[in-house]
Motif scaffolding. Structure first.
Motif, PDB file in Angstrom:
ATOM      1  N   GLY A 143      35.726  51.052  46.420  1.00  0.00           N
ATOM      2  CA  GLY A 143      35.460  50.166  44.996  1.00  0.00           C
ATOM      3  C   GLY A 143      36.142  51.430  43.271  1.00  0.00           C
ATOM      4  O   GLY A 143      35.951  51.375  42.266  1.00  0.00           O
ATOM      5  N   LYS A 144      36.517  52.940  44.132  1.00  0.00           N
ATOM      6  CA  LYS A 144      36.893  53.961  42.739  1.00  0.00           C
ATOM      7  C   LYS A 144      37.743  52.996  41.405  1.00  0.00           C
ATOM      8  O   LYS A 144      37.415  53.257  40.207  1.00  0.00           O
ATOM      9  N   SER A 145      38.265  52.451  41.687  1.00  0.00           N
ATOM     10  CA  SER A 145      39.339  52.097  41.175  1.00  0.00           C
ATOM     11  C   SER A 145      39.281  50.823  40.536  1.00  0.00           C
ATOM     12  O   SER A 145      39.413  50.425  38.948  1.00  0.00           O
ATOM     13  N   THR A 146      38.562  49.884  41.426  1.00  0.00           N
ATOM     14  CA  THR A 146      38.224  48.906  41.037  1.00  0.00           C
ATOM     15  C   THR A 146      37.261  49.146  40.210  1.00  0.00           C
ATOM     16  O   THR A 146      37.218  48.296  38.193  1.00  0.00           O
ATOM     17  N   THR A 147      36.133  50.480  39.831  1.00  0.00           N
ATOM     18  CA  THR A 147      34.976  50.444  38.723  1.00  0.00           C
ATOM     19  C   THR A 147      35.597  50.705  37.553  1.00  0.00           C
ATOM     20  O   THR A 147      35.746  50.791  36.793  1.00  0.00           O
ATOM     21  N   LEU A 148      37.313  51.903  37.351  1.00  0.00           N
ATOM     22  CA  LEU A 148      38.180  52.332  36.448  1.00  0.00           C
ATOM     23  C   LEU A 148      38.246  51.132  35.333  1.00  0.00           C
ATOM     24  O   LEU A 148      38.427  51.374  34.892  1.00  0.00           O
ATOM     25  N   ARG A 149      38.584  50.405  36.152  1.00  0.00           N
ATOM     26  CA  ARG A 149      39.900  49.084  36.402  1.00  0.00           C
ATOM     27  C   ARG A 149      38.635  48.387  35.179  1.00  0.00           C
ATOM     28  O   ARG A 149      38.766  47.563  33.937  1.00  0.00           O
ATOM     29  N   MET A 150      38.019  47.962  35.833  1.00  0.00           N
ATOM     30  CA  MET A 150      36.674  47.020  34.673  1.00  0.00           C
ATOM     31  C   MET A 150      36.520  48.369  33.729  1.00  0.00           C
ATOM     32  O   MET A 150      35.875  47.407  32.478  1.00  0.00           O
ATOM     33  N   ILE A 151      36.345  49.322  33.349  1.00  0.00           N
ATOM     34  CA  ILE A 151      35.975  50.144  32.628  1.00  0.00           C
ATOM     35  C   ILE A 151      37.314  49.401  31.193  1.00  0.00           C
ATOM     36  O   ILE A 151      36.594  49.511  30.166  1.00  0.00           O
ATOM     37  N   ALA A 152      38.299  49.832  31.427  1.00  0.00           N
ATOM     38  CA  ALA A 152      39.538  49.326  31.373  1.00  0.00           C
ATOM     39  C   ALA A 152      39.702  48.489  30.344  1.00  0.00           C
ATOM     40  O   ALA A 152      40.308  47.843  29.795  1.00  0.00           O
ATOM     41  N   GLY A 153      38.346  47.345  31.191  1.00  0.00           N
ATOM     42  CA  GLY A 153      38.915  45.947  30.780  1.00  0.00           C
ATOM     43  C   GLY A 153      40.420  44.379  31.533  1.00  0.00           C
ATOM     44  O   GLY A 153      40.554  43.250  31.171  1.00  0.00           O
ATOM     45  N   LEU A 154      40.509  45.871  32.731  1.00  0.00           N
ATOM     46  CA  LEU A 154      41.811  45.069  33.549  1.00  0.00           C
ATOM     47  C   LEU A 154      41.484  44.490  34.781  1.00  0.00           C
ATOM     48  O   LEU A 154      41.958  43.651  35.220  1.00  0.00           O
ATOM     49  N   GLU A 155      39.977  44.602  34.682  1.00  0.00           N
ATOM     50  CA  GLU A 155      39.004  43.714  35.660  1.00  0.00           C
ATOM     51  C   GLU A 155      38.334  42.586  35.279  1.00  0.00           C
ATOM     52  O   GLU A 155      37.562  43.954  34.415  1.00  0.00           O
ATOM     53  N   ASP A 156      37.845  41.510  35.521  1.00  0.00           N
ATOM     54  CA  ASP A 156      36.709  41.024  34.929  1.00  0.00           C
ATOM     55  C   ASP A 156      35.341  41.495  35.632  1.00  0.00           C
ATOM     56  O   ASP A 156      35.837  42.184  36.747  1.00  0.00           O
ATOM     57  N   ILE A 157      33.913  42.200  35.045  1.00  0.00           N
ATOM     58  CA  ILE A 157      33.048  42.181  36.159  1.00  0.00           C
ATOM     59  C   ILE A 157      32.182  40.871  36.432  1.00  0.00           C
ATOM     60  O   ILE A 157      32.361  39.831  35.488  1.00  0.00           O
ATOM     61  N   SER A 158      31.926  41.056  37.903  1.00  0.00           N
ATOM     62  CA  SER A 158      30.903  39.528  38.596  1.00  0.00           C
ATOM     63  C   SER A 158      29.342  39.699  37.981  1.00  0.00           C
ATOM     64  O   SER A 158      29.199  38.393  37.677  1.00  0.00           O
TER      65      SER A 158
END
Length: 365
Positions: free
Chosen positions: A41-56
């Motif tokens: 989940g580390k890259s997913t966490t980074l991408r959520m900080i960046a805004g590249l992934e929406d948080i659930s």
């Protein structure tokens, strides 16, 4: 410059929870590394900080402002990717200045920022070259330069060294640390390589299965892990785990290990471990550097035992020795002149002043 805060952050893909309610506070100017195995989940966490992934679910804040619904371009972050993402038809200077030109910064300011970033990264002589004329390490510097010129609140690095060879990785680790010391920007760095995490971070965040296992400075995680996972993940070669039976005898505690090996627990740890005497499923955790050759004078808490070595690995300044206990391969570090040989018996010493006792649930006691 800004801090980053995550509160009860979840990321779900259908029924799969990739990130499971993590809390994290990253201070202004801090260099934090997210580390863990693939799929943690580390890259997913980074991408959520960046805004590249929406948080659930949950909340992410940058510089005190919640950014859940803020698009990536408005979060004032700069990201350095694994694949550099340079435009092949542009020069180094054009690649570095591209974001500033899109935002219509004055030409004089763009040049000043590019020149300064190039000076920091030692790529001034490369500014007129195109990416195809650069080495992998030089391309990585250009990608970092493109981030630096924007003067963002937060730098995000997504496994930036994974495409480089081993020697260049070591060199670029040093360069990234130097840059952070010069450009004190809040930095979140993702890697699966625990050596990168230990050498770069102010604090390391160890993730496993979408959860944070432990957060702390590198030395704290190395010497005082809270779980078996952290103990085994941090350190190379990895910590040894040996099934043990803890028994009390005449006020002392003894560790009983397969093969008739009995080691006395140091007196300083007796009270701490006494409540766990007789408990089933305990493990002894001991790092390779705490299994060495014996000496004529050994400090209290260092216990000798006899074993037959399987193989040895001469490393020059030390020799790694491998042996088997209960089908588990153990590793020790001995002096190159200690006489270790493949398949031969050897008397080793376990420094139990550095032992870790682990319960069946994986917690370090």
């Amino acid at each position: 410059m800004a801090g980053v805060t995550l509160r009860k952050v979840f990321k779900r893909y259908g029924d799969v929870e990739a990130v499971r309610g993590i809390d994290l506070d990253i201070a202004d100017e801090e260099f934090v590394v997210l580390v863990g195995p693939s799929g943690c989940g580390k890259s997913t966490t980074l991408r959520m900080i960046a805004g590249l992934e929406d948080i659930s679910d949950g909340e992410i804040a940058i510089d005190g402002y919640v950014v859940n619904d803020v698009p990536p371009k408005d979060r004032d972050i700069a990201m350095v990717f694994q694949n550099y993402a340079l435009y092949p038809h542009m020069t180094v200077a054009e690649n570095m200045s591209f974001g500033l030109r899109l935002k219509r910064y004055p030409k004089a300011e763009i040049k000043t920022r590019v020149d300064e970033a190039a000076r920091i990264l030692d790529i001034t002589e490369l500014l007129e070259r195109k990416p195809k004329a650069l080495s992998g390490g030089q391309r990585q510097r250009v990608a970092m330069g493109r981030a630096i010129v924007r003067n963002p609140k937060v730098f995000l690095f997504d496994e930036p060294l994974s495409n480089l060879d081993a020697k260049l990785r070591v060199q670029m680790r040093t360069e990234i640390k130097k840059v952070h010391l010069k450009v004190r920007t809040t930095t979140v760095y993702v890697t699966h390589d625990q050596v990168e995490a230990m050498t770069l971070a102010d604090r390391v965040v160890v993730m496993n299965g979408g959860l944070i296992e432990q957060i702390g400075p590198p030395n704290e995680l190395y010497h005082h892990p809270k779980t078996r996972f952290v103990a085994g993940f941090i350190g190379s070669p990895a910590m040894n785990f040996i099934p043990v039976r803890l028994e009390e005898a005449s006020g002392a505690l003894n560790l009983h290990i397969s093969g008739g090996i009995v080691l006395r627990v140091p007196a300083a740890r007796t009270e701490r471990y006494k409540p766990f005497a007789g408990r089933q499923g305990l493990l002894l955790g001991l790092r390779p550097e705490h299994i060495t050759e014996t000496s004529a004078t050994m400090e209290p808490g260092v216990e000798p035992f006899d074993i037959r070595l399987d193989v040895i690995e001469p490393m020059g300044n030390e020799t790694l020795v491998y042996f088997t206990i209960e089908k588990d391969t153990m590793c020790g570090r001995v002096n190159p002149n200690a006489g270790a040989a493949d398949g031969q018996p050897m008397r080793l010493a376990a420094n139990l002043n550095h032992m870790h006792l682990i319960d069946p649930g994986g917690a370090v006691l």
